[in-house]
Write a protein that holds these residues in place. Structure first.
Motif, short mmCIF file in Angstrom:
data_model
loop_
_atom_site.label_atom_id
_atom_site.label_comp_id
_atom_site.label_asym_id
_atom_site.label_seq_id
_atom_site.Cartn_x
_atom_site.Cartn_y
_atom_site.Cartn_z
N ARG A 17 42.95 86.98 65.72
CA ARG A 17 43.03 88.09 64.88
C ARG A 17 41.90 89.16 65.34
O ARG A 17 40.86 88.97 65.51
CB ARG A 17 42.40 87.59 63.43
N VAL A 18 42.62 90.47 65.54
CA VAL A 18 41.47 91.35 66.01
C VAL A 18 41.45 92.58 65.20
O VAL A 18 42.59 93.09 64.47
CB VAL A 18 41.89 91.91 67.46
N ASN A 19 40.31 93.12 64.87
CA ASN A 19 40.23 94.36 64.08
C ASN A 19 40.45 95.40 64.72
O ASN A 19 39.77 96.06 65.84
CB ASN A 19 38.87 94.37 63.37
N LEU A 20 41.73 95.94 64.69
CA LEU A 20 42.16 97.23 65.66
C LEU A 20 41.34 98.51 65.32
O LEU A 20 41.10 99.09 66.44
CB LEU A 20 43.56 97.36 65.33
N ILE A 33 45.22 92.96 63.52
CA ILE A 33 46.62 92.65 64.41
C ILE A 33 46.27 91.38 65.23
O ILE A 33 45.18 90.75 65.09
CB ILE A 33 46.63 93.56 65.36
N VAL A 34 47.37 90.88 65.76
CA VAL A 34 47.18 89.45 66.56
C VAL A 34 47.01 90.17 68.08
O VAL A 34 48.36 90.60 68.53
CB VAL A 34 48.29 88.60 66.20
N ALA A 35 46.01 89.72 68.85
CA ALA A 35 45.88 90.16 70.04
C ALA A 35 44.97 89.66 70.81
O ALA A 35 44.12 88.69 70.28
CB ALA A 35 45.62 91.83 70.08
N ASP A 36 44.97 89.72 72.01
CA ASP A 36 43.93 89.40 73.15
C ASP A 36 42.96 90.56 72.91
O ASP A 36 43.48 91.45 73.67
CB ASP A 36 44.42 89.02 74.29
N LEU A 56 51.77 97.40 67.92
CA LEU A 56 51.36 95.93 68.13
C LEU A 56 51.70 95.30 66.71
O LEU A 56 51.55 95.65 65.73
CB LEU A 56 50.05 95.66 68.52
N PRO A 57 52.04 93.91 66.89
CA PRO A 57 52.33 93.12 65.69
C PRO A 57 51.04 92.85 64.76
O PRO A 57 49.77 92.72 65.14
CB PRO A 57 52.72 91.66 66.08
N LEU A 58 51.23 93.08 63.32
CA LEU A 58 50.24 93.14 62.30
C LEU A 58 49.98 91.77 62.17
O LEU A 58 50.65 90.78 62.26
CB LEU A 58 50.59 93.56 61.08
N ALA A 59 48.52 91.32 61.97
CA ALA A 59 47.99 90.00 61.50
C ALA A 59 48.58 89.73 59.97
O ALA A 59 48.85 90.66 59.33
CB ALA A 59 46.63 89.73 61.59
N ARG A 60 49.01 88.63 59.75
CA ARG A 60 49.45 88.27 58.26
C ARG A 60 47.96 88.39 57.25
O ARG A 60 46.87 87.98 57.99
CB ARG A 60 49.93 86.65 58.08
#
Ligand code: ADP
Length: 377
Positions: free
Chosen positions: A227-230, A263-266, A372-376
């Motif tokens: 989970r990354v804070n965009l 978001i879900v990201a690296d 980019l896909p959002l985190a739930r």
């Protein structure tokens, strides 16, 4: 060598023909057959049966086109060979041939016209050798060379892409150093630390990539999803570019949502994508220009927009902008390799996201949108 000139139209009944037969029948490795001027087989000699699988009984009376594979027949190569031998006296025929059982052999040979006294063609003689083994050796060699060439190209691409990406963190890192050198540096320590930490993680990821692909250039990029804070990530990239924007005489602004955007990201790959997009906006916007970066939510995806009023993109280049090594010719004086956007596209795809580019045309600025896909929650 038997006499090739005969006066009788029925060449195959002449003593000259029997002389030919005796001479040709003695060749153990060579397919030899005689045909009428129209190409109907009359004599079946040498290694013809062994190589083609047809007995003399089966072959005699057949047209020479029975050896042509369907794709060559479709191109009319059988008729072409006949026309050539009638006009030139000889037709070279190095190509694949069909055996009786449908398998193929590669033969190297010639079809020669035998002429009568009046110089008219009285018969045709085909002589060919089965060179299938040589053909396969050449084919294998060509495949090996092509595979080696592809391997080298992959190594070159990996080296070029990694060199390009290793350069990107230098801009924010030097911004961080500038912040730390300010007389009021104490106020900026946290910001500088965030920039340096982010870029350290980008560098580590790139070095890991390099080490992995040195062994296997085809290995896929591994993602460390979290989970990354965009909002924070965008803010850090903009902070890292402020110094560079100021030096280039550009106005750089950022718009972020009131609450954090997860978001879900690296995290390192995300920095890589954002750095490439913002780095391009800085590069392709002339002094006095404006660049805006924003993060928002649109259609259930996080959207990062990087907008500039710079040189813009020509409509014919736009559809290819995310392909490796695409560059606009008119930008030759601006340093670049045409690598960054291809990497952004690859990374966006790996994340299950999308990247798009829009531009009203040359001189009218560009907008890049990264979804980019959002985190739930
Ligand atoms: P590079 O910038 O190293 O050439 P990129 O893959 O990042 O490689 O970009 C490919 C091409 O896309 C650039 O050469 C340029 O022609 C065009 N481009 C990218 N970003 C912009 C932009 N913000 N404005 C105008 N053109 C751009």
């Amino acid at each position: 060598m038997p006499d090739m000139t005969v006066s009788n139209v029925s060449f195959f009944d002449t003593p000259a023909a029997s002389q030919w037969m005796r001479f040709l029948a003695a060749t153990p490795d060579t397919v030899v057959f005689l045909a009428t001027p129209e190409g109907i087989i009359q004599q079946w000699l040498g290694a013809s049966e062994r190589v083609t699988g047809y007995t003399a009984l089966e072959a005699i009376g057949q047209p020479i086109s029975i050896f042509f594979p369907p794709e060559d027949l479709a191109k009319g190569l059988d008729a072409h060979e006949l026309a050539l031998v009638h006009s030139q006296g000889v037709a070279e025929c190095d190509r694949w041939n069909l055996r009786k059982d449908g398998s193929r052999f590669w033969a190297s040979g010639v079809l020669t016209a035998i002429r009568g006294d009046d110089q008219s063609v009285v018969a045709l003689c085909k002589v060919m050798r089965d060179k299938t083994d040589v053909r396969y050796q050449i084919h294998n060699l060509e495949n090996k060379l092509a595979a080696r060439e592809a391997d080298l190209a992959r190594h070159r691409n990996v080296a070029t892409s990694t060199a390009h990406e290793l350069r990107n963190p230098l801009m924010p890192m030097s911004s961080a150093i500038t912040l730390l050198k300010r007389p009021d540096a104490a106020r900026f320590v946290d910001k500088a630390m965030t920039i340096l930490e982010n870029q350290m993680s980008v560098l580590k990821t790139l070095i890991d990539d390099l080490a992995r692909t040195a062994h296997d250039p085809q290995s896929a990029h591994a993602l460390m999803l979290d989970r990354v804070n965009l909002s924070e990530a965008v803010r850090a990239v903009v902070d890292g570019a402020m110094d560079s924007a100021a030096r280039r005489g550009l106005e750089l602004s950022v718009v972020l949502p009131a609450s954090d955007l997860w978001i879900v990201a690296d995290a390192a790959r995300l920095q890589q994508m954002l750095l490439n997009l913002l780095g391009n906006a800085l590069k392709y916007t002339p002094r006095g220009g404006r660049i805006g970066m924003s993060a928002s939510v649109e259609a259930n995806m996080a959207l990062v927009r990087v907008e500039d009023d710079g040189v813009g993109i020509a409509p014919e280049v736009l559809p290819h902008i995310f392909e490796l090594f695409t560059r606009e010719d008119r930008q030759d004086e601006i340093e670049g390799l045409g690598v960054g956007l291809a990497i952004v596209k690859e990374m966006a795809d790996l994340h299950g996201g999308q990247i798009e580019a829009r531009s009203p045309g040359p001189g009218k600025g560009s907008v890049f949108g990264l979804r980019l896909p959002l985190a739930r929650a």
